[in-house]
Design a protein around this motif. Structure first.
Motif, mmCIF file in Angstrom:
data_model
loop_
_atom_site.group_PDB
_atom_site.id
_atom_site.type_symbol
_atom_site.label_atom_id
_atom_site.label_comp_id
_atom_site.label_asym_id
_atom_site.label_seq_id
_atom_site.Cartn_x
_atom_site.Cartn_y
_atom_site.Cartn_z
ATOM 1 N N SER A 1 -6.225 4.464 -9.708
ATOM 2 C CA SER A 1 -7.422 3.652 -9.585
ATOM 3 C C SER A 1 -7.126 2.408 -8.764
ATOM 4 O O SER A 1 -5.999 1.926 -8.714
ATOM 5 C CB SER A 1 -7.921 3.231 -10.965
ATOM 6 N N ILE A 2 -8.150 1.894 -8.114
ATOM 7 C CA ILE A 2 -8.020 0.705 -7.285
ATOM 8 C C ILE A 2 -9.091 -0.296 -7.701
ATOM 9 O O ILE A 2 -10.275 0.050 -7.797
ATOM 10 C CB ILE A 2 -8.177 1.056 -5.794
ATOM 11 N N PRO B 1 -4.258 -1.797 -6.126
ATOM 12 C CA PRO B 1 -4.023 -0.622 -6.968
ATOM 13 C C PRO B 1 -3.848 -1.025 -8.431
ATOM 14 O O PRO B 1 -3.123 -1.972 -8.746
ATOM 15 C CB PRO B 1 -2.721 -0.034 -6.399
ATOM 16 N N ASP C 1 0.824 -1.200 0.000
ATOM 17 C CA ASP C 1 0.000 0.000 0.000
ATOM 18 C C ASP C 1 0.861 1.254 0.000
ATOM 19 O O ASP C 1 0.586 2.219 -0.703
ATOM 20 C CB ASP C 1 -0.914 0.018 1.236
ATOM 21 N N ASN D 1 -15.552 12.449 -9.757
ATOM 22 C CA ASN D 1 -14.733 13.666 -9.685
ATOM 23 C C ASN D 1 -15.051 14.679 -10.768
ATOM 24 O O ASN D 1 -14.221 15.493 -11.129
ATOM 25 C CB ASN D 1 -13.245 13.316 -9.735
ATOM 26 N N ARG E 1 -11.562 -3.054 -6.875
ATOM 27 C CA ARG E 1 -12.244 -3.614 -5.699
ATOM 28 C C ARG E 1 -12.724 -5.003 -6.086
ATOM 29 O O ARG E 1 -13.614 -5.160 -6.922
ATOM 30 C CB ARG E 1 -13.419 -2.748 -5.256
ATOM 31 N N ILE F 1 -12.265 2.142 -7.683
ATOM 32 C CA ILE F 1 -12.265 3.312 -6.826
ATOM 33 C C ILE F 1 -11.191 4.261 -7.315
ATOM 34 O O ILE F 1 -10.078 3.841 -7.639
ATOM 35 C CB ILE F 1 -11.971 2.910 -5.366
ATOM 36 N N ASP F 2 -11.499 5.534 -7.385
ATOM 37 C CA ASP F 2 -10.509 6.551 -7.719
ATOM 38 C C ASP F 2 -10.121 7.244 -6.425
ATOM 39 O O ASP F 2 -10.926 7.963 -5.837
ATOM 40 C CB ASP F 2 -11.105 7.546 -8.715
ATOM 41 N N ASN F 3 -8.902 7.019 -5.963
ATOM 42 C CA ASN F 3 -8.481 7.634 -4.704
ATOM 43 C C ASN F 3 -7.756 8.956 -4.916
ATOM 44 O O ASN F 3 -7.184 9.520 -3.987
ATOM 45 C CB ASN F 3 -7.609 6.672 -3.898
#
Length: 248
Positions: free
Chosen positions: A201-202, A224, A5, A96, A204, A195-197
């Motif tokens: 992108s991640i 990731p 991570d 976003n 899931r 997911i866009d952190n």
């Protein structure tokens, strides 16, 4: 937080992205491609389809109710409000305020959904306005008509999405549902969402598991979507291979 991570935080890639290397001339730490968005630095221009041959062959009509949306329709945003006095609408693209922009700019046919309502609308013109898209739809001629569309989700056929530049770039919608395994062939689950952190992108990933009492439950892995972890994406085989241990 695991070592993996902490390592992933230094490679800010967005949604649809290269998994092997950065492009020539591109900084390794810069954002690459995002789903439904343009290459950074590329111009986004207004798309006016009213004078195109295909548009001329299709008569301008009102926004019409339909029974359903196409099977390949993807929700890319929602109508937030009317824009101006001449019937334009303001759309907020999903994720976003950016993703969905290019699809909205390129697609000539939109489907509008609100509750049980299903409508088909021909987009005559669309353009970027700050973090939103504003558009003129056939049959929407005044602010009151445009305001009545507020709250409708906007769907675009997957076939109308802009073509990506290479086979190493992906739209989120094409990754959802793919099986994920590691390089040792161990199944890790299936992509349920992304997911866009803000940095990258991640994936899931959901997989069948059991709780402390031995009852079935759905487990979750977050990986990731960057080149150091994602090794291959085979859309034909519906499979993603990652460098990731099953116990992470």
């Amino acid at each position: 937080m695991s070592t993996r991570d902490s390592e992933s935080g230094g490679k800010p890639e967005t949604v649809a992205e290269k998994v092997d290397r950065t492009k020539p001339g591109q900084d390794e730490g810069s954002a690459t491609f995002g789903a439904f968005v343009r290459k950074p630095g590329a111009r986004r221009v207004a798309v006016d389809v009213s004078g195109s041959p295909s548009a001329r062959s299709e008569p301008e009509s009102s926004i019409e109710p339909v029974d359903s949306v196409p099977d390949d329709a993807v929700e890319v945003g929602f109508i937030a409000d009317a824009y101006g006095l001449k019937g334009w609408v303001k759309i907020v693209p999903h994720a976003n305020g950016k993703q969905g922009g290019d699809a909205l700019l390129s697609a000539k046919r939109w489907w509008l959904v609100k509750g049980r309502e299903r409508k088909s609308a021909r987009c005559l013109q669309s353009k970027v306005h700050a973090d939103t898209i504003v558009a003129r739809l056939a049959g929407c001629e005044d602010r009151d008509t445009a305001a009545a569309l507020k709250g409708h989700a906007v769907y675009v056929a997957r076939g109308d999405f802009p073509k990506l530049d290479s086979e190493d770039e992906f739209y989120w919608v094409d990754l959802i549902g793919l099986d994920v395994e590691n390089e040792a062939g161990v199944a890790l689950g299936r992509v349920a969402d992304l997911i866009d952190n803000g940095a990258h992108s991640i994936l899931r990933i959901e997989y069948p598991g059991t709780d402390k009492d031995g009852k079935p439950e759905t487990g979750e892995r977050l990986i990731p979507f960057v080149g150091v972890y994602v090794k291959t994406v085979d859309r034909a085989a519906k499979r993603i291979v990652v460098d990731w241990d099953a116990d992470y």
